[in-house]
Design a protein around this motif. Structure first.
Motif, PDB file in Angstrom:
ATOM      1  N   ASN A 146     -55.833  42.204 -77.980  1.00  0.00           N
ATOM      2  CA  ASN A 146     -54.524  41.604 -77.770  1.00  0.00           C
ATOM      3  C   ASN A 146     -54.155  41.572 -76.294  1.00  0.00           C
ATOM      4  O   ASN A 146     -53.533  40.623 -75.814  1.00  0.00           O
ATOM      5  N   ASN A 147     -54.507  42.623 -75.560  1.00  0.00           N
ATOM      6  CA  ASN A 147     -54.212  42.636 -74.124  1.00  0.00           C
ATOM      7  C   ASN A 147     -54.926  41.496 -73.406  1.00  0.00           C
ATOM      8  O   ASN A 147     -54.351  40.800 -72.570  1.00  0.00           O
ATOM      9  N   ALA A 148     -56.212  41.300 -73.740  1.00  0.00           N
ATOM     10  CA  ALA A 148     -56.972  40.216 -73.119  1.00  0.00           C
ATOM     11  C   ALA A 148     -56.386  38.858 -73.496  1.00  0.00           C
ATOM     12  O   ALA A 148     -56.245  37.969 -72.651  1.00  0.00           O
ATOM     13  N   LEU A 149     -56.012  38.685 -74.772  1.00  0.00           N
ATOM     14  CA  LEU A 149     -55.461  37.412 -75.221  1.00  0.00           C
ATOM     15  C   LEU A 149     -54.095  37.146 -74.602  1.00  0.00           C
ATOM     16  O   LEU A 149     -53.728  35.989 -74.361  1.00  0.00           O
ATOM     17  N   THR A 150     -53.318  38.193 -74.352  1.00  0.00           N
ATOM     18  CA  THR A 150     -52.021  38.018 -73.706  1.00  0.00           C
ATOM     19  C   THR A 150     -52.195  37.385 -72.332  1.00  0.00           C
ATOM     20  O   THR A 150     -51.451  36.480 -71.943  1.00  0.00           O
ATOM     21  N   SER A 151     -53.192  37.851 -71.585  1.00  0.00           N
ATOM     22  CA  SER A 151     -53.461  37.284 -70.272  1.00  0.00           C
ATOM     23  C   SER A 151     -53.902  35.827 -70.390  1.00  0.00           C
ATOM     24  O   SER A 151     -53.428  34.956 -69.652  1.00  0.00           O
ATOM     25  N   ILE A 152     -54.806  35.532 -71.334  1.00  0.00           N
ATOM     26  CA  ILE A 152     -55.299  34.163 -71.518  1.00  0.00           C
ATOM     27  C   ILE A 152     -54.161  33.219 -71.920  1.00  0.00           C
ATOM     28  O   ILE A 152     -53.969  32.148 -71.332  1.00  0.00           O
ATOM     29  N   LEU A 153     -53.390  33.610 -72.926  1.00  0.00           N
ATOM     30  CA  LEU A 153     -52.299  32.765 -73.394  1.00  0.00           C
ATOM     31  C   LEU A 153     -51.225  32.597 -72.324  1.00  0.00           C
ATOM     32  O   LEU A 153     -50.654  31.518 -72.164  1.00  0.00           O
ATOM     33  N   GLY A 154     -50.947  33.666 -71.592  1.00  0.00           N
ATOM     34  CA  GLY A 154     -49.917  33.602 -70.558  1.00  0.00           C
ATOM     35  C   GLY A 154     -50.251  32.594 -69.478  1.00  0.00           C
ATOM     36  O   GLY A 154     -49.450  31.726 -69.137  1.00  0.00           O
ATOM     37  N   TYR A 155     -51.457  32.690 -68.925  1.00  0.00           N
ATOM     38  CA  TYR A 155     -51.860  31.770 -67.868  1.00  0.00           C
ATOM     39  C   TYR A 155     -52.000  30.334 -68.391  1.00  0.00           C
ATOM     40  O   TYR A 155     -51.614  29.375 -67.717  1.00  0.00           O
ATOM     41  N   THR A 156     -52.562  30.181 -69.600  1.00  0.00           N
ATOM     42  CA  THR A 156     -52.759  28.837 -70.150  1.00  0.00           C
ATOM     43  C   THR A 156     -51.428  28.139 -70.383  1.00  0.00           C
ATOM     44  O   THR A 156     -51.240  26.977 -70.007  1.00  0.00           O
ATOM     45  N   SER A 157     -50.482  28.842 -70.997  1.00  0.00           N
ATOM     46  CA  SER A 157     -49.179  28.226 -71.259  1.00  0.00           C
ATOM     47  C   SER A 157     -48.409  27.972 -69.968  1.00  0.00           C
ATOM     48  O   SER A 157     -47.644  27.011 -69.874  1.00  0.00           O
ATOM     49  N   LEU A 158     -48.637  28.788 -68.937  1.00  0.00           N
ATOM     50  CA  LEU A 158     -48.004  28.541 -67.640  1.00  0.00           C
ATOM     51  C   LEU A 158     -48.532  27.239 -67.041  1.00  0.00           C
ATOM     52  O   LEU A 158     -47.764  26.404 -66.553  1.00  0.00           O
ATOM     53  N   LEU A 159     -49.853  27.037 -67.087  1.00  0.00           N
ATOM     54  CA  LEU A 159     -50.441  25.803 -66.563  1.00  0.00           C
ATOM     55  C   LEU A 159     -49.972  24.583 -67.357  1.00  0.00           C
ATOM     56  O   LEU A 159     -49.694  23.525 -66.786  1.00  0.00           O
ATOM     57  N   LEU A 160     -49.872  24.738 -68.682  1.00  0.00           N
ATOM     58  CA  LEU A 160     -49.402  23.633 -69.509  1.00  0.00           C
ATOM     59  C   LEU A 160     -47.967  23.254 -69.176  1.00  0.00           C
ATOM     60  O   LEU A 160     -47.594  22.070 -69.195  1.00  0.00           O
TER      61      LEU A 160
END
Length: 501
Positions: A146-160
């Motif tokens: 979950n910690n790793a996915l939080t980073s992935i989702l956070g950056y991806t949604s920021l770029l979107l």
């Protein structure tokens, strides 16, 4: 100790030691430190420091003998805090990395008088201990995932959020976000599976409209065939307590069925409403006790369901679809909703579409519509973010700073308190992970409430919402997107700080 070594039993309730082939203790979890005390202090403590001579051989000799003839568990004697010799049922396993041999010693919850303990009771107890160890490992894996996915989702949604609608990378980013969201579902399933029953408490109250809007957005971004979506959402929807990830999975499965049933000029209508039942009521197969509910209805104009099939739609492994469908979709929905104390009703006529109604118990208060803040997610407040994962601190600081907030970070509770003590003025918001070594998020919150009662609190975790935290402080489940973080921060800052007893 060597902090670069990952130890998945860090937060186990029982003592656990990670030892190398030279009998050096590389890691000791919090329970082990509590049991052995200052003996484990120092850069390179040895197993011999806690090994009792009553074992008859040295720690080095024992590891050598065990490696030649492994035994899953046995009774061993250790010198615990205060110099007392204690006999512990010890589970032992080993693994070999590219550079070294490693041993894991787990001092299981109940001591035994000797290795001669046998019989059905002892076997059952040993089986329970093995299961507890496996569940703890699963919880640790889910947390790290979950910690790793939080980073992935956070950056991806920021770029979107920054990319234009016709940006050439937008489609790829949407696929990354969709894949990460699917992985988050798997991590959540693993966390729920491994969670002890005593931790499976009710969730904080939430807005069902938000979940439905997110589900629709996912389909709108991924479907190639045109579908007419119509949302009729109650503006003053009652609050309902639900596990957001699970309820979202349930709605996604309902929407998948609705979309697959469409032929031409496909239309899906999603409606939410408040329902007050003065007496027990039955909607199709859904039996509802008297009380308040929120109802989410998803209706389509697709093929519909045949009369002979309709009574069996919730049966596990029953399906009219071809492989790889396994007939678990609506059975899964039924399980999720009924576990929340609600009900699911399905009505349909062949060729005239289908309607699925989900009822969840509601509270006597209105939840604010999340659209209240969608046009104003920026802020200027001072925020302190605390997490033992540096990747998440970097991600959080990047997102919050991008939207105008002044952000400080700390990777431990002790560092957070040091920053607070030196700050010129109180922080407006503390965002803290609940599960951290040495000082937990709960302990940090208690300290902050004493020294800075005006500071708002937002807790995050990859685990489920703990029972003792219920309705006391705001909560954000990992993994989360940029929008979810910003929205939750905005909501928490708009309310008065809550004092924790």
């Amino acid at each position: 100790m060597k902090p670069e070594v990952t130890f998945l039993l860090e937060h186990a309730n029982w003592p656990a030691l990670l030892v190398d082939g030279g009998s050096t203790i590389l890691r000791a979890n919090q329970a082990a430190v509590k049991l052995f005390g200052s003996t484990l202090e120092g850069a390179t403590p040895l197993l011999s420091a806690v090994w009792a001579v009553e074992n008859g051989i040295t720690a080095d000799q024992f590891l050598g003998q065990w490696e030649r003839s492994p035994t899953p568990a046995m009774a061993l004697k250790f010198r615990v805090k205060g110099g007392v010799v204690a006999t512990q049922a010890t589970s032992i396993c080993s693994s070999t990395s590219a550079t070294q041999k490693l041993f894991i010693l787990q001092l299981l919850p109940e001591a035994v008088a000797g290795s001669e303990a046998k019989g059905p009771g002892a076997e059952a107890h040993a089986h329970k201990q093995k299961l507890d160890c496996a569940l703890q490992l699963a919880r640790s894996v889910a947390l790290d995932f979950n910690n790793a996915l939080t980073s992935i989702l956070g950056y991806t949604s920021l770029l979107l959020s920054k990319a234009e609608a016709n940006h050439p990378w937008r489609r790829a980013l949407l696929e990354v976000e969709k894949s990460a969201a699917k992985a988050a579902e798997i991590a959540n399933d693993l966390a729920v599976f491994s969670r002890p029953e005593k931790q499976a408490s009710s969730q904080p109250a939430g807005n069902l409209n938000v979940v439905l809007q997110r589900c629709v957005e996912t389909f709108q971004n991924s479907l190639k065939a045109p579908v007419a979506w119509k949302l009729q959402l109650e503006k003053r929807l009652l609050a309902a307590k639900f596990d957001e990830a699970k309820i979202q999975q349930a709605f996604m499965r309902i929407l998948e069925n609705a979309v697959e049933s469409l032929i031409t000029d496909g239309r899906v209508v999603i409606q939410t409403r408040n329902v007050e039942l003065a007496a027990a009521t039955q909607d199709r197969n859904a039996k509802l006790a008297a009380g308040s509910y929120v109802c989410a209805e998803i209706a389509d104009n697709g093929r519909g369901i045949a009369p002979e099939v309709l009574p069996r739609v919730f049966e596990p492994f029953f399906t009219t679809k071809r492989a790889p469908h396994r007939g678990l979709g609506l059975a899964w929905v039924y399980g999720i909703v009924t576990n929340h104390g609600g009900g699911v009703a399905v009505s349909s006529q062949p060729g005239a579409g289908a309607s699925v109604r989900v009822y969840l118990p509601a509270e006597k208060n209105i939840v604010k519509d999340s659209t209240e803040f969608t046009d104003g997610l920026t802020g200027t407040q001072n925020i302190l973010m605390v997490d033992d994962e540096d990747l998440l601190l970097t991600m959080g600081e990047t997102i919050l700073s991008e939207y105008g907030y002044l952000v400080s970070t700390a990777n431990s509770g002790q560092k957070a308190l040091a920053i607070i003590s030196k700050a010129a003025k109180p922080f407006d918001l503390l965002i803290t992970d609940l599960v951290m070594p040495v000082m937990s998020g709960r302990e940090l919150v208690e300290h902050v409430r004493q020294v800075s009662p005006a500071t708002h609190i937002l807790c995050t975790s990859g685990y489920g919402w703990p029972a003792q935290q219920q309705d006391q402080v705001a909560y954000l489940q990992k993994p989360f997107t940029t929008q979810e973080l910003l929205l939750r921060v905005k909501q928490v800052l708009s309310t008065a700080p809550t004092v924790v007893d």
